[in-house]
Design a protein around this motif. Sequence first.
Motif, PDB file in Angstrom:
ATOM      1  N   ARG A  66       0.816  -1.213   0.000  1.00 30.01           N
ATOM      2  CA  ARG A  66       0.000   0.000   0.000  1.00 30.01           C
ATOM      3  C   ARG A  66       0.857   1.274   0.000  1.00 30.01           C
ATOM      4  O   ARG A  66       0.345   2.361  -0.257  1.00 30.01           O
ATOM      5  N   ASP A 114       0.706   3.865  -2.895  1.00 29.26           N
ATOM      6  CA  ASP A 114      -0.260   4.964  -2.973  1.00 29.26           C
ATOM      7  C   ASP A 114       0.363   6.278  -2.511  1.00 29.26           C
ATOM      8  O   ASP A 114       0.021   7.353  -3.020  1.00 29.26           O
ATOM      9  N   ILE A 120      -2.342  10.667   2.303  1.00 28.13           N
ATOM     10  CA  ILE A 120      -2.457   9.208   2.236  1.00 28.13           C
ATOM     11  C   ILE A 120      -1.566   8.547   3.284  1.00 28.13           C
ATOM     12  O   ILE A 120      -1.959   7.567   3.931  1.00 28.13           O
ATOM     13  N   ARG A 128      -3.276   8.975   6.631  1.00 29.47           N
ATOM     14  CA  ARG A 128      -4.501   8.182   6.711  1.00 29.47           C
ATOM     15  C   ARG A 128      -4.212   6.693   6.878  1.00 29.47           C
ATOM     16  O   ARG A 128      -4.963   5.977   7.556  1.00 29.47           O
ATOM     17  N   SER A 129      -3.124   6.213   6.279  1.00 30.41           N
ATOM     18  CA  SER A 129      -2.844   4.775   6.280  1.00 30.41           C
ATOM     19  C   SER A 129      -1.921   4.328   7.416  1.00 30.41           C
ATOM     20  O   SER A 129      -1.613   3.138   7.516  1.00 30.41           O
ATOM     21  N   HIS A 145      -2.106   0.904   9.623  1.00 30.89           N
ATOM     22  CA  HIS A 145      -2.970  -0.069   8.953  1.00 30.89           C
ATOM     23  C   HIS A 145      -2.119  -1.124   8.248  1.00 30.89           C
ATOM     24  O   HIS A 145      -0.967  -0.881   7.892  1.00 30.89           O
ATOM     25  N   ASP A 179      -3.576  -3.015   2.047  1.00 31.70           N
ATOM     26  CA  ASP A 179      -4.822  -2.596   1.408  1.00 31.70           C
ATOM     27  C   ASP A 179      -5.462  -3.835   0.759  1.00 31.70           C
ATOM     28  O   ASP A 179      -4.789  -4.578   0.043  1.00 31.70           O
TER      29      ASP A 179
END
Length: 276
Positions: free
Chosen positions: A38, A41, A86, A89-90, A93, A96
């Motif tokens: 991810r 991104d 991004i 936000r990620s 985590h 994805d």
Amino acid sequence: MNGTDWGALAVNLAACASAAAAVLLATFAVAVRRGLHRVVDVAWGVAFATVAVVTWLLSDGHGDDGRRLLVTAATVVWGLRLSLHIAWRSRGHGEDPRYTELLAKAPGNPTLYALRSVYLGQAALVWLISLPVQAAAYSADSLDVLAYCGLAAWALGLGFEAVGDHQLARFKRDPANKGRIMDRGLWSWTRHPNYFGDSLVWWGLYLFACTAWQPALATLLSPVLMTLLLTVGSGKRLLERHMADRPGYAAYAARTSGFLPLPPRAPRPGTGGNPS
């Protein structure tokens, strides 16, 4: 009359292809080491900013300084804001689900498939979509009405995207909204204010390259491609497929424009209520 230095622009196109590939290959190395694809991104906006800076450096002496500076600054601001958003936000985590699903179906070695289809594919897209930025920097024409219209479209798109992202992030931070559909602010006018803003940014940057019919025609595919990616490619289509089963989403989709900002429609009978 357009004064584009086409020979110098051709050299720039090759240099920017290498620059975009370098950013995505470096990202691939980081992703493999972390086991987390991810991160690509985050590299998307960084790659565009890199192409813009390389173009600005190489176009010195070939294009109008005002146009060069403005189109470079606009691209860098948009790209870095998107990447930082991004990344923030990620944080924390895992992978994805899009990449998990993609690599689970990969023929042969999943890592090599990711390199070809995701990283080198994105490098090619960055190069292609950034053509207006590259072409604009090599135009000797001073800033004109179209350039200022482009700046206005870019500013509106960036504002729409940033405000939409901020509104969604604030909505998600409130525990009371868990499981609810965001349908407030800009999200009541379009289901994808960030994607709409993204598209408008690139139509604005495209106008910087419209100093004559040749560069305008040669770079038209770029904003068209970005808009298609956001609407029928990996953006809107995949997100809405993921959201389709969420309670209240059908009612939200029935009254809210899918892309272009429009006043909310009256709820249709039988669509049910929205838990938000």
